[in-house]
Design an enzyme around this catalytic site. Structure first.
Site, PDB file in Angstrom:
ATOM      1  N   CYS A 267       0.845  -1.197   0.000  1.00  0.00           N
ATOM      2  CA  CYS A 267       0.000   0.000   0.000  1.00  0.00           C
ATOM      3  C   CYS A 267       0.878   1.243   0.000  1.00  0.00           C
ATOM      4  O   CYS A 267       2.046   1.205   0.374  1.00  0.00           O
ATOM      5  CB  CYS A 267      -0.965  -0.004   1.177  1.00  0.00           C
ATOM      6  SG  CYS A 267      -0.190  -0.230   2.796  1.00  0.00           S
ATOM      7  N   ALA A 300       3.279  -2.334   4.048  1.00  0.00           N
ATOM      8  CA  ALA A 300       3.245  -0.877   3.906  1.00  0.00           C
ATOM      9  C   ALA A 300       4.491  -0.379   3.208  1.00  0.00           C
ATOM     10  O   ALA A 300       5.584  -0.913   3.415  1.00  0.00           O
ATOM     11  CB  ALA A 300       3.137  -0.228   5.282  1.00  0.00           C
ATOM     12  N   ASP A 301       4.322   0.641   2.360  1.00  0.00           N
ATOM     13  CA  ASP A 301       5.505   1.348   1.893  1.00  0.00           C
ATOM     14  C   ASP A 301       6.216   1.905   3.117  1.00  0.00           C
ATOM     15  O   ASP A 301       5.598   2.218   4.142  1.00  0.00           O
ATOM     16  CB  ASP A 301       5.120   2.470   0.924  1.00  0.00           C
ATOM     17  CG  ASP A 301       6.270   2.847   0.007  1.00  0.00           C
ATOM     18  OD1 ASP A 301       7.409   2.429   0.262  1.00  0.00           O
ATOM     19  OD2 ASP A 301       6.023   3.567  -0.974  1.00  0.00           O
ATOM     20  N   CYS A 302       7.532   2.037   3.014  1.00  0.00           N
ATOM     21  CA  CYS A 302       8.336   2.225   4.208  1.00  0.00           C
ATOM     22  C   CYS A 302       7.978   3.503   4.968  1.00  0.00           C
ATOM     23  O   CYS A 302       7.963   4.599   4.401  1.00  0.00           O
ATOM     24  CB  CYS A 302       9.807   2.183   3.846  1.00  0.00           C
ATOM     25  SG  CYS A 302      10.260   0.563   3.206  1.00  0.00           S
ATOM     26  N   SER A 304       5.070   4.219   6.167  1.00  0.00           N
ATOM     27  CA  SER A 304       3.743   4.735   5.837  1.00  0.00           C
ATOM     28  C   SER A 304       2.885   4.988   7.068  1.00  0.00           C
ATOM     29  O   SER A 304       2.047   5.898   7.076  1.00  0.00           O
ATOM     30  CB  SER A 304       3.008   3.752   4.908  1.00  0.00           C
ATOM     31  OG  SER A 304       3.502   3.823   3.607  1.00  0.00           O
TER      32      SER A 304
END
Length: 792
Positions: A267, A300-302, A304
């Protein structure tokens, strides 16, 4: 060399060979390891190969304390020593080759680099699905080899499959272009190449299907604003209609999950209609898991979750509240520290149940079991891969071939391919421009942080293989802010047999966290070209452009002394020889643009932050992408020239397709602009069996003088009396190779529901009755056939 040095060199060589040949990945369920711990492995169900992965993962998670559990749901999982569970670094990248971006992969003196394939936007320009899968297979071979050598994990957060909606987006370099169907097909093929284990493609339980490596389709969803005029991805709220979500932004991810069977989805940072994507249960649990049936985990994108708290300030959440929101929404893994740091407190405060953490951990461990982390791969597959499989001659040649296949010829005044008779003296070429000696620029982003590659074939190296070279940079870098080098370049090109100008963009202009503000050549680059082209005694001038997004090249394209223009994307480390092969006729270019190249004033007509795909007449906004933009273009989607000529004939296509309605099936209304009234205007696709397959038979002929590859595009056009539909929509494509004078049949068997359906303004997928048409190819060579749809 001294005796000591000789012995040392021999020892290093022996150790290198030993570790290369005898590389063995660690396996958790190793009875010897448990025996040393004083534990009988047979008493541990999570190591019982006779049980399903779901049962085994549950047993493993049930043995952990809450403190141990939360320590495993960040990207740097610490492991549980008492269970012989080592730490695991989830984050590795393999967008167009194995990279050391992310802590899960590193290089050393034994393995200094991996093969740098062309960036995704150029590989996509080949429109070759077989190539896309082959690239995935080659990359995963190198990834597995590095895993065996202790240099990489097994989970790689690639590919990027966001649609390139706006030409200014800095990350177009990573994407498969502007068409959601093409993006989805790229995703499915590349993921299959990365993940599939031969002999295990069809398993009764997909959650037991072995994986070569675990891929990840990102960034979900409606993510394509990084940093534009002070508006960044950490604060941006994408206002998207449900119609555009279904039709454009979600489709590639649906195809990646359903057709690619990807192991994970990531995401994104942004919000969609007010809700951070990583905290939206409708997007994660309901769509990815329930509707699409993901067999894997959501990550999650880092950072996020931290962005959700400090950037979006969503619901004024505390860190614990944000962790609870995302866990309940379906986010399994945090690339960051919020889960490990705050999840235990969130449980203690009653914000989320421990069962949510258990559920996420089971998703994670099932994927690791499928990857062989617990038991090894089936039949010991991939354990033989080692150092010799990294930067192999085969992979270097595949990298060059991918670049050759993607390179697009934009202009050619009968100049290319260049050839010289054997009786001529060795020609002298002028090679100029800021990319003439490009190395790191050719490999784009998600490359090695050190910029290392197996080797580099620079543009000047490629040209030098065909003649003597005179060189002048013209500009010190791509920004070309100081034009003082232009006069020297003009003198250099005089009396040269041909001049090659290498220019365009690089990561200082378009990149992650850096969107463009215009579509022009940077600084004095255009002046460099026009001054060279106007110089006395100048031979043919060939311009080679490095870029991801389009550039308004109208001025140089119109210049009579600019003989040819080539778009080379970012061609990877073998780019120099690939470009030279095209220029000198060893390869006939067959690449086609995967994005529209707009005129420069496009950016003045619509802000990048407007997510709408269709034109907004009230605001004067033009449409986006070839599907909805009807203005003038510099070069349209699918454009590309060849050294030969191809023609099409539609040999077979139905004139009428009749759908038999089920007894209780309802017809759906459509507002026809001409007031037409039909007994049954449309049907809802999800209520239909949609088994009608139509056959489109084509004959493609190479009528020119040279052998070459050609991309056949098949579009559908909906009835003209339905408002808001696409101008046309790509539904199939195929790259074919034909020798000069050869004809070849191309047959598409297509689901009629899917290729003729439309998405309505209330986001339903309808199949409308009426006069549809198919279009083969692009103007001016396109051929058309009308096909009527009726219901009875």
């Amino acid at each position: 060399m001294s005796a000591f040095q000789l012995v040392s060199s021999i020892l290093i060589f022996i150790l290198s060979v030993f570790f290369t040949v005898n590389a063995q990945p660690s396996i958790i369920c190793n009875s010897g390891k448990f025996q040393k711990m004083g534990t009988n492995m047979n008493s541990l169900p999570f190591c019982d190969r006779g049980l399903s992965y779901q049962v085994r993962a549950k047993d493993l998670v049930d043995r952990m304390t809450l403190e141990e559990k939360v320590a495993q749901i960040g990207d740097n999982a610490v492991g549980v020593q008492r269970l012989n569970l080592p730490g695991y670094k989830w984050w590795s990248e393999a967008l167009h080759g194995v990279s050391d971006v992310g802590p899960g992969t590193h290089f050393n003196s034994n393995v200094t680099a991996a093969t740098s394939f062309p960036t995704v936007i150029l590989s996509t320009a080949s429109f070759n699905e077989t190539l896309w899968k082959s690239l995935g297979e080659a990359v995963s071979n190198e990834a597995r080899a590095m895993h065996n050598l202790g240099l990489a994990g097994l989970t790689f957060w690639s590919p990027t499959i966001n649609v390139a909606r706006d030409p200014r987006w800095g990350r177009i370099i990573e994407t498969p272009g502007e068409d959601p169907f093409v993006v989805g097909r790229y995703a499915a093929n590349y993921v299959r190449g990365l993940q599939d284990v031969e002999g295990y493609l069809n398993t009764k339980d997909p959650n037991s299907r072995p994986l070569k490596v675990g891929a990840c389709c990102k960034h979900f969803a409606a993510y394509d604003v990084d940093n534009w005029k002070g508006i960044d991805r950490y604060h941006f709220d994408a206002k998207v209609t449900e119609r555009d979500m279904v039709e454009t932004f979600l489709l590639p991810f649906e195809m990646c999950v359903k057709e690619g069977d990807v192991a994970s989805v990531m995401c994104s940072y942004n919000r969609v209609n007010g809700i951070p994507t990583c905290a939206d249960p409708r997007l994660l649990n309901q769509t990815i898991r329930e509707q699409w049936n993901l067999h894997g985990y959501i990550v999650a994108d880092c950072d996020s979750i931290e962005v959700m708290v400090n950037g979006h300030k969503f619901l004024n959440d505390t860190p614990q509240m944000a962790v609870a929101q995302t866990l309940k929404a379906g986010l399994d893994l945090d690339c960051g520290v919020y889960y490990p740091k705050y999840a235990m407190q969130a449980v203690k405060e009653g914000l989320v149940k421990e069962e949510e953490i258990n559920h996420s951990l089971k998703n994670l461990y099932i994927v690791l079991m499928r990857l062989g982390w617990f038991d090894g791969t089936p039949g010991g597959a991939f354990v033989q891969l080692g150092k010799n499989d990294i930067c192999s001659p085969q992979n270097l040649e595949l990298s060059a071939d991918a670049a050759r296949q993607g390179i697009v010829l934009l202009k050619n005044n009968n100049t290319l391919p260049l050839s010289f008779s054997s009786g001529d003296l060795k020609p002298t070429f002028a090679v100029v421009g800021p990319h003439a000696k490009a190395t790191i620029a050719m490999i784009g982003n998600y490359a090695l942080k050190t910029g290392l590659a197996c080797r580099y074939s620079t543009p000047i190296d490629g040209i030098s293989a065909y003649g003597n070279v005179k060189y002048a940079p013209g500009c010190s870098n791509v920004k070309c802010q100081d034009g003082s080098g232009v006069p020297t370049a003009v003198v250099t090109v005089q009396n040269a047999t041909a001049t090659f100008v290498f220019l365009g963009l690089d990561l200082s202009i378009e990149a992650e966290s850096l969107d463009r503000v215009d579509l022009k050549f940077p600084g004095s680059q255009e002046t460099l070209v026009t001054e060279i082209a106007s110089a006395p005694n100048v031979g043919p001038v060939i311009v080679i452009i490095f870029s991801a997004g389009g550039i308004d090249v109208s001025t140089i394209a119109r210049h009579p002394k600019v003989s040819a223009i080539i778009w080379a994307g970012y061609p990877g480390a073998e780019g120099g020889r690939a470009i030279a092969d095209v220029i000198f006729g060893n390869y006939n270019p067959g690449g086609r643009l995967p994005i529209t190249w707009y005129p420069a004033d496009y950016v003045d007509k619509i802000p990048m932050t407007s997510m709408q795909l269709r034109p907004l007449s009230d605001l004067g906004y033009p449409g986006r992408t070839y599907k909805f933009y009807n203005g003038s273009t510099v070069y349209p989607f699918g454009y590309g020239l060849s050294y030969t000529k191809f023609t099409y004939t539609i040999r077979s296509a139905p004139k009428l397709v009749t759908f038999n309605l089920a007894r209780l099936q309802k017809c759906r209304p459509i507002d026809f602009s001409d007031g037409q009234k039909l007994d049954c205007p449309a049907i809802l696709v999800e209520e239909s069996k949609c088994r009608e397959i139509i056959k489109i038979g084509l004959m493609v002929r190479n009528t020119g003088p040279k052998d070459g590859a050609h991309v056949v595009f098949l579009y559908t056009v909906p009835p003209s009396n339905i408002a808001g539909t696409p101008i046309k929509r790509l539904v199939a494509f195929k790259r074919v190779f034909l020798r000069a004078g050869e004809s070849q049949p191309v047959i598409f068997n297509l689901n009629a529901c899917k290729i003729f359906s439309i998405i309505t303004d209330n986001a339903y997928e309808l199949l409308p009755a009426g006069e549809h048409s198919i279009v083969v190819g692009n103007k001016p060579d396109a051929v058309t056939r009308n096909i009527a749809l009726r219901f009875q």
